[in-house]
Design a protein around this motif. Structure first.
Motif, PDB file in Angstrom:
ATOM      1  N   ASP A  75       3.118  -2.280  -8.106  1.00 40.40           N
ATOM      2  CA  ASP A  75       4.130  -3.059  -7.397  1.00 40.40           C
ATOM      3  C   ASP A  75       4.886  -3.886  -8.439  1.00 40.40           C
ATOM      4  OD1 ASP A  75       5.613  -4.910  -5.954  1.00 40.40           O
ATOM      5  OD2 ASP A  75       3.995  -5.415  -4.566  1.00 40.40           O
TER       6      ASP A  75
ATOM      7  N   ARG B 175     -11.230  -1.739   1.953  1.00 41.81           N
ATOM      8  CA  ARG B 175     -10.664  -2.840   2.739  1.00 41.81           C
ATOM      9  C   ARG B 175     -11.324  -4.144   2.298  1.00 41.81           C
ATOM     10  NH1 ARG B 175     -11.566  -5.732   7.531  1.00 41.81           N
ATOM     11  NH2 ARG B 175      -9.669  -6.100   8.799  1.00 41.81           N
TER      12      ARG B 175
ATOM     13  N   PHE C 189      -6.600  -6.850   2.563  1.00 44.19           N
ATOM     14  CA  PHE C 189      -5.772  -5.890   1.841  1.00 44.19           C
ATOM     15  C   PHE C 189      -6.674  -4.782   1.306  1.00 44.19           C
ATOM     16  CE2 PHE C 189      -6.924  -9.293  -1.100  1.00 44.19           C
ATOM     17  CZ  PHE C 189      -7.331  -8.634  -2.242  1.00 44.19           C
ATOM     18  N   TYR C 190      -6.057  -3.784   0.673  1.00 42.14           N
ATOM     19  CA  TYR C 190      -6.813  -2.622   0.187  1.00 42.14           C
ATOM     20  C   TYR C 190      -6.839  -2.607  -1.341  1.00 42.14           C
ATOM     21  CZ  TYR C 190      -6.779  -0.988   4.967  1.00 42.14           C
ATOM     22  OH  TYR C 190      -6.968  -0.899   6.322  1.00 42.14           O
TER      23      TYR C 190
ATOM     24  N   PRO D 226      -2.488 -12.964   1.570  1.00 46.82           N
ATOM     25  CA  PRO D 226      -3.050 -11.945   2.474  1.00 46.82           C
ATOM     26  C   PRO D 226      -4.531 -12.185   2.743  1.00 46.82           C
ATOM     27  CG  PRO D 226      -1.690 -10.921   0.788  1.00 46.82           C
ATOM     28  CD  PRO D 226      -1.827 -12.358   0.391  1.00 46.82           C
TER      29      PRO D 226
ATOM     30  N   ASP E 242       1.681 -13.523  -4.636  1.00 45.65           N
ATOM     31  CA  ASP E 242       0.723 -14.103  -3.688  1.00 45.65           C
ATOM     32  C   ASP E 242       0.001 -15.296  -4.293  1.00 45.65           C
ATOM     33  OD1 ASP E 242       1.190 -12.157  -1.645  1.00 45.65           O
ATOM     34  OD2 ASP E 242      -0.072 -10.742  -2.746  1.00 45.65           O
TER      35      ASP E 242
ATOM     36  N   VAL F 265      -0.263  -1.902  -5.537  1.00 49.41           N
ATOM     37  CA  VAL F 265       0.042  -1.794  -4.119  1.00 49.41           C
ATOM     38  C   VAL F 265      -1.258  -1.917  -3.330  1.00 49.41           C
ATOM     39  CG1 VAL F 265       0.895  -0.258  -2.314  1.00 49.41           C
ATOM     40  CG2 VAL F 265       2.082  -0.376  -4.515  1.00 49.41           C
ATOM     41  N   THR F 266      -1.284  -2.823  -2.359  1.00 55.46           N
ATOM     42  CA  THR F 266      -2.523  -3.090  -1.615  1.00 55.46           C
ATOM     43  C   THR F 266      -2.355  -2.902  -0.112  1.00 55.46           C
ATOM     44  OG1 THR F 266      -1.953  -5.446  -1.535  1.00 55.46           O
ATOM     45  CG2 THR F 266      -3.390  -4.715  -3.329  1.00 55.46           C
ATOM     46  N   THR F 267      -1.264  -2.263   0.296  1.00 57.37           N
ATOM     47  CA  THR F 267      -1.025  -2.042   1.722  1.00 57.37           C
ATOM     48  C   THR F 267      -1.327  -0.613   2.147  1.00 57.37           C
ATOM     49  OG1 THR F 267       1.305  -1.588   1.218  1.00 57.37           O
ATOM     50  CG2 THR F 267       0.723  -3.846   1.851  1.00 57.37           C
ATOM     51  N   VAL F 268      -1.747   0.235   1.203  1.00 59.43           N
ATOM     52  CA  VAL F 268      -2.002   1.644   1.490  1.00 59.43           C
ATOM     53  C   VAL F 268      -3.490   1.838   1.766  1.00 59.43           C
ATOM     54  CG1 VAL F 268      -1.940   3.987   0.575  1.00 59.43           C
ATOM     55  CG2 VAL F 268      -0.046   2.410   0.124  1.00 59.43           C
ATOM     56  N   GLU F 269      -3.810   2.373   2.941  1.00 56.53           N
ATOM     57  CA  GLU F 269      -5.200   2.551   3.345  1.00 56.53           C
ATOM     58  C   GLU F 269      -5.817   3.809   2.757  1.00 56.53           C
ATOM     59  OE1 GLU F 269      -7.832   2.839   7.495  1.00 56.53           O
ATOM     60  OE2 GLU F 269      -5.660   2.514   7.547  1.00 56.53           O
TER      61      GLU F 269
ATOM     62  N   PRO G 294      -3.870 -10.435  -4.204  1.00 61.18           N
ATOM     63  CA  PRO G 294      -3.363  -9.141  -4.691  1.00 61.18           C
ATOM     64  C   PRO G 294      -2.363  -9.205  -5.835  1.00 61.18           C
ATOM     65  CG  PRO G 294      -3.345  -9.218  -2.289  1.00 61.18           C
ATOM     66  CD  PRO G 294      -3.666 -10.599  -2.757  1.00 61.18           C
TER      67      PRO G 294
END
Length: 467
Positions: free
Chosen positions: A410, A430, A402-403, A399, A390, A417-421, A386
């Motif tokens: 970020d 996903r 991630f999304y 990770p 990382d 940002v890869t944590t928002v579904e 991501p």
């Protein structure tokens, strides 16, 4: 009547743009002549098959719209054989948006990877709709009139019923040729399987193809500074080293064929990309920390990726690093075969020096310059890592899931940002690194900076922001 028909169904003129950026975003490459969708059918299809889209309209597929345009960036128009036709151009895969926060307005940036655009979902929408009973005159004509106003008698009873029939047959033919998609994990936004799609041009016998060659999904690349990249090995695996041939090859993805390619318009795009540059990092930058990071970069990165984000000199820049050294996911590499390279050497035969002669099978991945690096996340050729933070971590700490498809940035870790579904009604993709073609392995060890002390990694990241 003969004069009317000759007037109505002759002519060939594209919608033109004098501004080079707008031409890149909306200009025709000629793909509408054979592959183009009639404009009014394009507009109507989300009404005909709304349940086959993830949300409302083509924007739900991640295509970018801007005010004053009823077509998304990356689509072009041409009046041809009596119909206003629409198809994709280069910008569909090489323009995207960035937001500073969820409430910030999006900034449209040309030349960056189209991180929000789900090309596979786009293809599947047209294929699935064409296979549906609703792709027929009795459904299409009312939807056309609902979205664009009344049709005259010739259009209503002759032109658009025939156009619907012909478009359906063409899409079903392409659905069969692109059946390799059915054997792959979903691509997700910002990704494409370029060279299995190229095999479809040759009507590849998928039932005879080695399963190890059927997954070649990789990220859309950034395409700035093409003049500086002449002579380098291009594409992720470095299988071609001639910019013009690479561009002609990419034009197949925009629906062109050698007879239908609009060479003048392609040349305008090439001229723009020769000197197009990425926008600078728009957020605060610690110059002292970046200065320290520059020294670390020169030690660990410059030989392979260039002296800086604008100076591409380096011992191994633009060359191919063998897979046994880089250690990244090899599916994309293995999907490009000697047999495909040989077939590509027949393309543009009969067109003088345009005939392809520079495609080669390689055994690794090319060392690319890092211009606009901050806009090129997720990282590695398959977009499996991501952020830069990382990428500088050991594989065990990267990770696993991630999304993808979110355009909020970020700033600390350098990436999206890869944590928002999901955001509102829109769900993001996903990404599972355990699936074939999605591995986040490789680019690891002292040579690649993953064993640096934390303070050195922070300094290196700060410097890379300036690219």
């Amino acid at each position: 009547m003969a004069l009317y028909l000759a007037w109505r169904f002759s002519g060939d003129s594209a919608v033109e743009y004098s501004d080079p950026v707008k031409h890149f975003q909306y200009g025709s490459l000629g793909g509408e002549r054979v592959s183009g969708f009639p404009y009014r059918i394009w507009k109507a299809l989300p009404k005909v098959c709304p349940d086959l889209l993830p949300g409302e309209g083509y924007s739900s597929l991640g295509l970018v719209y801007e005010k004053g345009h009823d077509l998304p960036i990356g689509s072009s128009q041409r009046q041809y054989q009596g119909l206003n036709r629409v198809f994709l151009n280069c910008a569909a895969c090489h323009v995207s948006t960035v937001r500073d926060t969820p409430s910030s307005p999006p900034r449209i940036i040309s030349g960056m990877p189209a991180n929000t655009f789900n090309l596979l979902k786009f293809e599947q929408f047209f294929f699935q709709c064409a296979a549906d009973k609703r792709f027929a005159r009795e459904y299409m004509i009312p939807a056309i009139e609902q979205t664009g106003g009344k049709l005259d008698l010739i259009d209503k009873y002759v032109v658009y019923p025939l156009a619907t029939l012909l478009m359906r047959e063409q899409l079903l033919m392409l659905k069969d040729r692109f059946s390799f998609n059915e054997k792959q994990p979903a691509w997700g936004p910002g990704r494409v399987d370029t060279f299995n799609s190229a095999k479809a041009v040759f009507n590849w016998p998928w039932h005879k193809t080695n399963p190890k060659e059927l997954i070649g999904t990789a990220d859309f690349p950034a395409i700035w500074n093409q003049a500086k990249k002449r002579g380098m090995h291009l594409h992720w695996d470095g299988n071609n080293d001639k910019v013009e041939e690479r561009n002609h090859s990419a034009a197949f993805g925009a629906g062109t064929t050698p007879p239908t390619l609009d060479r003048n318009n392609l040349k305008r795009v090439e001229n723009y990309l020769e000197t197009a540059t990425p926008p600078p990092w728009p957020y605060p930058l610690d110059k002292n920390l970046a200065a320290r990071g520059k020294e670390i970069y020169q030690t660990h990165c410059a030989d392979c990726h260039g002296a800086s984000g604008s100076d591409f000199t380096g011992k191994y820049v633009g060359q191919v690093t063998p897979i046994q050294y880089i250690g990244t996911d090899r599916w994309r590499l293995d999907s490009y075969t000697m047999a495909l390279a040989q077939n590509q050497s027949t393309l543009y035969a009969g067109y003088g020096d345009e005939r392809f002669s520079h495609f080669r099978k390689t055994w690794g991945y090319a060392n690319a310059p890092l211009d606009g690096l901050w806009l090129r996340a997720p990282y590695l050729h398959n977009g499996s890592v991501p952020t830069l933070a990382d990428l500088l971590a050991p594989v065990s700490m990267r990770p696993k899931v991630f999304y993808r498809g979110y355009d909020v940035y970020d700033q600390n870790n350098v990436g999206f940002v890869t944590t928002v579904e999901k955001e509102g009604d829109r769900k993001f993709f996903r990404f599972d690194t355990s699936l074939p073609g999605n591995s986040n392995q490789g680019h690891e060890g002292p040579r690649y900076g993953t064993t640096l002390p934390s303070a050195d990694k922070l300094a290196l990241i700060e410097y890379l922001k300036s690219f």
